[in-house]
Enzyme design. Structure first.
Site, PDB file in Angstrom:
ATOM      1  CB  SER A  96      -4.678  23.658  81.918  1.00  0.00           C
ATOM      2  OG  SER A  96      -5.794  23.584  82.934  1.00  0.00           O
ATOM      3  CE  LYS A 129      -7.063  20.545  84.163  1.00  0.00           C
ATOM      4  NZ  LYS A 129      -7.463  21.830  83.888  1.00  0.00           N
ATOM      5  CE  LYS A 141      -4.597  23.911  76.986  1.00  0.00           C
ATOM      6  NZ  LYS A 141      -4.658  24.285  78.484  1.00  0.00           N
TER       7      LYS A 141
END
Length: 300
Positions: A99, A174, A242
């Site tokens: 990701s 995502k 993140k």
């Protein structure tokens, strides 16, 4: 000899290990590389081959799959003399299931094309349980022909597999996924504290909520974490921090407002600042408890 493509797997963490093992179970030859020897030993015990370097892992691969924490790690394994692009054969397919930022995926696809290497960005959702059970959602960016070629590999890893658009599109979807998951976990955590402070039987309450419109995959998957205060990492707060940075930055770029997401991003950041970054993202419950004046249970 198997007619299935030879696979190199780079990154054998919480997600990468069970995913690579599912490919082995499906009959694929998997050669893996990661920094932790115990993860390499686990791969070998499952029937895979442990490599001593990225170059060794990818040398004979038809498909290279990367599953590492963030954009810097993807760049570290992809580029440079010891990286994937300098050592994989032309014509190979590189599938990045990490990701990362959409732009990193776009840049990687461009750099790989110059080496004759095809790329798909294919981040996943479903957490450790989804990886183990091979029921992940896989959101893919790239060319249709490459997606079709990779589909059997994806089928061994997940259940919902969708080509979302060109390079970077999988990462954009995502990012949206992580926004929804974080906000959902936060809502569940607030409900848990509200219910407990109201003296309601929490197990009964979550059971009935899970069967109605408030039900969600997040509530189903994380209910026991909330009930037992078990925050062993399936997906760490550090990584969701993140991801919230990715979606916040990407939304700013396109001019999309994320008022609720911005608040949840700050709550995730506050957990990291208080030393909870290594816990599962269901530990957002601890942030709500602190805000509500509750004593947060010490970690085991």
């Amino acid at each position: 000899m198997s007619n299935l493509p030879k696979i190199a797997w780079i990154g054998l963490g919480i997600m990468g290990s069970p995913m690579s093992e599912n490919l082995i179970k499906a009959g694929y030859s998997v050669t893996g590389y990661t920094l932790e020897q115990e993860k390499l030993d686990r791969l070998a015990a499952a029937g895979g081959t442990a490599a001593a370097s990225i170059a060794e892992a990818v040398a004979d691969a038809d498909v290279v799959i990367t599953m590492v924490p963030a954009s810097p790690q993807v760049e570290a394994v992809a580029y440079g003399a010891d990286g994937i692009l300098e050592n994989v054969r032309p014509g190979a397919l590189l599938i990045d299931m990490s990701s990362i930022t959409p732009q990193t995926s776009v840049d990687l696809a461009e750099a790989a094309a110059a080496k004759g290497v095809r790329v798909l960005d294919a981040p996943v959702s479903g957490g450790e349980a989804g990886a183990i059970e091979a029921v992940l959602s896989i959101m893919v960016g790239g060319e249709r022909a490459d997606f079709d070629e990779a589909r059997p590999v994806f089928d061994a890893l997940g259940r919902t597999i969708v080509l979302c658009g060109p390079h970077g599109a999988g990462q954009t979807v995502k990012a949206a996924n992580q926004l929804i998951v974080a906000v959902n976990i936060e809502a569940c955590a607030e409900a848990v504290v509200f219910l407990e402070k109201s003296g309601v039987d929490l197990t009964a309450a979550l059971d009935v909520l899970g069967g109605g419109l408030a039900g969600s995959t997040v509530l189903t998957r994380k209910k026991d974490n909330f009930l037992q205060r078990d925050f062993a990492p399936g997906f760490r707060i550090d990584l969701h921090h993140k991801d919230m940075g990715i979606v916040t930055d990407a939304a700013r770029t396109v001019g999309a407002a994320l008022p609720v997401g911005a608040v949840v991003a700050q709550l995730v950041a506050s957990l990291r600042a208080q030393g909870d970054g290594g816990l599962d993202h269901s530990a957002l419950l601890r942030a709500v408890e602190r805000l509500s004046g509750r004593t947060v249970r010490p970690l085991p």
